[in-house]
Design an enzyme around this catalytic site. Structure first.
Site, short mmCIF file in Angstrom:
data_model
loop_
_atom_site.label_atom_id
_atom_site.label_comp_id
_atom_site.label_asym_id
_atom_site.label_seq_id
_atom_site.Cartn_x
_atom_site.Cartn_y
_atom_site.Cartn_z
N HIS A 1 0.84 -1.19 0.00
CA HIS A 1 0.00 0.00 0.00
C HIS A 1 0.88 1.24 0.00
CE1 HIS A 1 -3.08 2.90 1.09
NE2 HIS A 1 -3.94 2.00 0.62
N ASP B 1 -7.95 -5.00 -0.68
CA ASP B 1 -8.42 -5.82 -1.81
C ASP B 1 -8.10 -7.31 -1.66
OD1 ASP B 1 -9.39 -3.60 -3.39
OD2 ASP B 1 -7.30 -3.03 -3.54
C1 LIG Z 1 -0.23 -0.34 -4.12
C2 LIG Z 1 1.21 -0.15 -4.54
C3 LIG Z 1 1.25 0.53 -5.90
C4 LIG Z 1 1.88 0.73 -3.51
O1 LIG Z 1 3.19 0.68 -3.69
P1 LIG Z 1 4.23 1.77 -3.06
O2 LIG Z 1 4.23 1.73 -1.60
O3 LIG Z 1 4.00 3.05 -3.71
O4 LIG Z 1 5.52 1.20 -3.43
P2 LIG Z 1 6.09 0.83 -4.81
O5 LIG Z 1 5.07 0.45 -5.82
O6 LIG Z 1 7.03 1.92 -5.17
O7 LIG Z 1 6.84 -0.46 -4.33
C5 LIG Z 1 7.99 -0.48 -3.52
C6 LIG Z 1 8.70 -1.75 -3.81
O8 LIG Z 1 7.91 -2.85 -3.34
C7 LIG Z 1 7.53 -3.69 -4.41
N1 LIG Z 1 6.13 -4.07 -4.23
C8 LIG Z 1 5.14 -3.33 -3.70
N2 LIG Z 1 4.00 -4.03 -3.69
C9 LIG Z 1 4.29 -5.22 -4.26
C10 LIG Z 1 3.50 -6.35 -4.56
N3 LIG Z 1 2.22 -6.41 -4.28
N4 LIG Z 1 4.13 -7.41 -5.15
C11 LIG Z 1 5.42 -7.36 -5.45
N5 LIG Z 1 6.21 -6.32 -5.20
C12 LIG Z 1 5.65 -5.27 -4.60
C13 LIG Z 1 7.67 -2.82 -5.65
O9 LIG Z 1 7.88 -3.60 -6.81
C14 LIG Z 1 8.89 -1.98 -5.30
O10 LIG Z 1 10.04 -2.72 -5.48
P3 LIG Z 1 11.38 -2.02 -6.03
O11 LIG Z 1 11.74 -0.99 -5.00
O12 LIG Z 1 12.33 -3.16 -6.14
O13 LIG Z 1 11.00 -1.39 -7.34
C15 LIG Z 1 1.92 -1.53 -4.62
O14 LIG Z 1 2.06 -2.09 -3.34
C16 LIG Z 1 1.22 -2.48 -5.55
O15 LIG Z 1 1.36 -2.36 -6.77
N6 LIG Z 1 0.45 -3.47 -5.00
C17 LIG Z 1 -0.28 -4.40 -5.82
C18 LIG Z 1 -1.55 -3.75 -6.36
C19 LIG Z 1 -2.59 -3.57 -5.30
O16 LIG Z 1 -2.90 -4.46 -4.51
N7 LIG Z 1 -3.20 -2.38 -5.31
C20 LIG Z 1 -4.25 -2.03 -4.38
C21 LIG Z 1 -3.78 -1.01 -3.39
S1 LIG Z 1 -5.02 -0.70 -2.17
#
Ligand SMILES: CC(C)(COP(=O)(O)OP(=O)(O)OC[C@H]1O[C@@H](n2cnc3c(N)ncnc32)[C@H](O)[C@@H]1OP(=O)(O)O)[C@@H](O)C(=O)NCCC(=O)NCCS
Length: 393
Positions: free
Chosen positions: A263, A320
């Site tokens: 998240h 989710d």
């Molecule tokens: C929601 C989301 C975009 C938030 O991410 P964030 O905190 O902004 O962090 P980032 O997307 O920059 O991710 C940070 C790192 O963790 C990894 N990561 C985060 N969520 C992950 C997941 N569900 N699966 C695999 N890797 C994940 C990213 O790939 C990134 O790795 P890196 O630094 O090697 O590139 C991300 O967790 C995600 O894509 N989750 C899956 C989709 C989802 O469930 N969305 C609903 C949100 S309520």
């Protein structure tokens, strides 16, 4: 003087762009608050219509106020017939989120208060949107199956009526209450992507329906509301998988995300996930379908261990991850899971629209207008030499 603050390409993480009185998140402590009240208390004690009132009006309603508000909601379930007539001409394979977004300007045309920009008129628009989104989603589902939409039942609660209009069966009290709790949990979440999109549109003085249409569009993406449907697809794919830890490892090695985990704000726990996990377990037990929450738990355990091994300790189940099995156990088709998120979040969107329109948390309404750094083709301020089409070969 250069007064630009550069926050380019950092996803606006940690950038505060507005004040709001509607909701608050502490991502480290895993706390979510609507208008001062903890989500745990609201999920245990309040109905969705009570929460909609709280978000829109800023205070919890008393019994009379809630009755009047709910009655307005029930009356607003009547959708003008031309909306269904137009749905019948649309391709049946259209995604329900596209249909929902496309329905917004049509619902706007059917709103007698569309051009009135008082706060009261906007609350009436909000009540119509909250009441009609579920009706539209249910009607589209029936029309795409070649069935006629069902009339709303004035005796049923908001959640129960949605399940009735969707399936043609009156739900039992427990299922209706569980869906209502899901709607409470999803109703608002500060400046998430769809709410930001919504407020940005409203800052141009566009009407509420235009803002909500933007919210629906933003919510449809897989990294936002679309994640619940992706979680369900993952569960279907893994139903017969024997090596969940191996699958998780391979997924991460290939740079793929595990949907429903992680998240942007919550870094320890998402307070909504626990409720959904509990509902999933209870529903699964009742229906004898315990394989779904068991599979979810296996994926969660394997993924968290693998993330830990990689030093990523902040990725936890989000809202989710367990809402997907809950909706599946309620008999809801996978592509309607994100629309259900919208049915709930519309209450938050409308509250934010009103806050933005009437500057309820700021000095005066202002237009959002960030800048971008131009890094394209450039020949100086005189511009590049223009070659008329005849001379371009
Ligand atoms: C929601 C989301 C975009 C938030 O991410 P964030 O905190 O902004 O962090 P980032 O997307 O920059 O991710 C940070 C790192 O963790 C990894 N990561 C985060 N969520 C992950 C997941 N569900 N699966 C695999 N890797 C994940 C990213 O790939 C990134 O790795 P890196 O630094 O090697 O590139 C991300 O967790 C995600 O894509 N989750 C899956 C989709 C989802 O469930 N969305 C609903 C949100 S309520």
């Amino acid at each position: 003087m250069n007064d630009t603050i550069r926050v380019k390409n950092i996803d606006l993480r940690g950038v505060t762009v507005a004040d709001t009185k509607i909701s608050f998140i502490d991502g480290e402590k895993g706390v979510l608050i609507y208008r001062g009240y903890r989500i745990e208390e609201l999920a245990q004690n309040s109905s969705f219509m009570e929460i909609a009132y709280l978000l829109l009006q800023g205070v919890l309603p008393d019994r009379k106020q809630l009755e009047a508000f709910s009655r307005q909601g029930v009356e607003a379930r009547q959708v003008p017939g031309f909306i269904y007539e137009s749905f019948k001409r649309w391709p049946r394979e259209a995604h329900p989120m596209d249909v929902l977004q496309a329905a917004m300007p049509i619902l706007a045309m059917a709103d007698p208060d569309l051009s009135s920009e008082t706060r009261e008129a906007n609350v009436l628009k909000a009540i119509r949107l909250i009441a009609r989104l579920p009706v539209v989603v249910a009607a589209w589902h029936r029309i795409r199956k070649g069935l006629e939409p069902l009339p709303a039942d004035v005796h049923l609660s908001h959640a129960a009526n949605f399940l009735w209009q969707l399936s043609g069966e009156k739900p039992d009290g427990e299922t209706a209450r569980d869906l209502d709790t899901c709607l409470v949990l999803h109703a608002d979440h500060t400046f998430n992507a769809s709410t930001f999109a919504c407020r940005e549109v409203i800052s141009t003085q566009a009407h509420m329906y235009a803002g909500v249409a933007a919210g629906v569009g933003a919510l449809s993406g897989n990294l936002h509301g679309g994640a619940n449907a992706q979680v369900m697809k993952m569960l279907f794919e893994l139903e017969s998988e024997r090596d969940i830890p191996g699958w998780v490892k391979r997924q991460l090695e290939h740079g793929q995300k595990i949907m429903g985990l992680g998240h942007a704000v919550y870094k320890t726990t998402d307070p909504r996930a626990k409720f959904l996990k509990d509902i999933a377990s209870r529903l699964a037990k009742k229906l004898g379908q315990e394989r779904w929450p068991r599979l979810s738990s296996q994926i969660e355990k394997a993924a968290l261990e693998e993330f830990e091994r990689r030093g990523q300790t902040t990725i936890k189940p989000n809202v989710d991850f367990y809402s997907a099995p809950v909706y599946h156990l309620m008999g809801i088709p996978t592509d309607l899971m994100t629309p259900i998120f919208a049915i709930s979040r519309v209450a938050g969107w409308c509250a934010h629209v009103i806050e933005e329109k009437f500057a309820e948390a700021q000095a005066k309404p202002t237009l959002y207008r960030p800048k971008a750094e131009y890094i394209g083709h450039y020949c100086g301020l005189v511009g590049c030499t223009y070659e008329p089409i005849q001379g371009r070969g």
